[in-house]
Design a protein around this motif. Sequence first.
Motif: not given
Ligand SMILES: *Cc1c(COP(=O)(O)O)cnc(C)c1O
Length: 392
Positions: A70-72, A75, A97, A100, A143, A145, A147, A173, A175-176, A196, A198-199
Motif C-alpha cells: 500500500t501507500g505506506s 513511502m 502523515f 509517519r 505532503v 495532500a 488526508t 507524498d 497519495v491523496t 497509493a 485506493q484514493k
Molecule cells: C492513505 C495515505 C498514506 C498511506 O497509505 P496506505 O495505503 O494506507 O498505506 C500515506 N499518505 C497519505 C497522505 C495518505 O492519505
Amino acid sequence: MDSVDELQPPDRLLMGPGPSETHPRVLRAFGTPPIGHLDPAFVEVMDETQDLLRETLRTDNEWTIPVSGTGSAAMEAAVGNLLEPGETMLVPGNGYFGGRMAEMARRAGGEAVTIETPWGEPLDPEDVRAACAEHDPDVVGVVHAETSTGVRQPSMPAITEAAHDHDAFVLADCVTSLGGIEFRMDEWGVDAAYSAGQKCLSCPPGASPLSISDGAMEKVLDREDPVRSWYLDLSLLEGYWGEERSYHHTAPVNNIYALREALRLIHEEGLVARWERHRRFSGALREGLWALGLEPVVAPSARLPSLTTARLPGGLAPGAVVETMREEHDVEIATGLGAFADEAVRIGCMGHGARRGPVLETLGALGETLSAHGIDIDPGAGVAAAVNALDE
Ligand SMILES: *Cc1c(COP(=O)(O)O)cnc(C)c1O
C-alpha cells in the motif's frame, strides 16, 4: 470449526479518506486470471503500467514503478532508499502523515527534524527555507495532500526551490492528490514522489506508484550502506522493473492489472478534465455540507478537493455520526485524525466517488443522520444546495 459463510461484505458507499469507490472496469481487471510475473505478456503489462504512471505523475522519470504494497510501502521505499544513515530529513509537522515520514526516517537511521506548522495549515515555503538553512537537510519531505487534515500544499515549486538551494532532494507524498488534483512532478522539481491506489485512482489497495528522478536514483545506487529493507531496496528492484526483468519478488499481478486499468481510465478522461471533475463535485459536496450546518476546518486557499474536514453542528461527536452513517445508510465517512479526532469528520470525494450520485447520496444520508441526532435542520438542505451548485 463451524463452516464459514461465503464472503458477503456489506454494500457501502465509500466516501471516507480511502479506500474510495472502485470503478467496475478496475474490478473486472482485478478479477482477470493472473499470468506469470515473468511472462513476456506480463512484461508488456508492466511497460504499459509504467508509461501510464509517468503520464499521470507528469514525469519523464525512467524510475517509475508500482511498489508491491500500500501507500505506506511506497513511502517507506522512498524514505528508506533516499535517506542514508546519519543524514537529516525535514518533515512537515502539519499532519499525521508527516509524523509517519519522521518515524520512517528515524528507522532508516536518519535524523528527522520537524517543520512546526499548525495542523490544518499548509507549510510556509519561508519556514522550509529557514529550516534548510538551520539544519542543512539531505532530504525534504512534503505532503502534497494531507488526508488527516484536508490541507493541500499550494506552494510546491517554492518549496522545491528552497530545498534545492540547499542541495536537498524533495520527497513528496501525493497519495491523496494523484489523479484527483493538479500534481506536476517534473515541472515542480519533485525528486521523489509516491502515491497509493485506493484514493483518487479508485483502485483496490495493494500496488502503489513511486517515481524517482535520475539524480535521486544516482544517490540511491551510490549508497555506502545497503538499504535496510531488502524487499524495498530499489537497487535490487531495478533488476525486475528495469531493463533486465529478472526475478526479485513475485509482483502482485492482479493489483497491477487493476492499477493499469485505473490509469487507463484517467488517460481516457484526460488528467486535466479529471482534476476539474474533482473540483466541481467536491465544490458541490461542500456547499451541501455548509447548508447542513457543518463548518470548514481549513481556509479556502488550502482546501483539498479530494478530502474535506468539517466540524459538526451542535457539538455532535464525530464517532456517533460516522456510526449512524455506516449502520443506517451504508455510507462510509470518517472521524478526524490526531488534532481533529474529536472535533471533525472527514469526507472524501475521490476518483469514482467524485460524481453526482455519490455526492448527493452522502449529503442525503448526512442530513437524515444529523436530524436523527437532534440537530434542527431541513435534512434535504444539503442535497438541495449541492444540486444548486452543480446547476450553476
Ligand atoms: C492513505 C495515505 C498514506 C498511506 O497509505 P496506505 O495505503 O494506507 O498505506 C500515506 N499518505 C497519505 C497522505 C495518505 O492519505
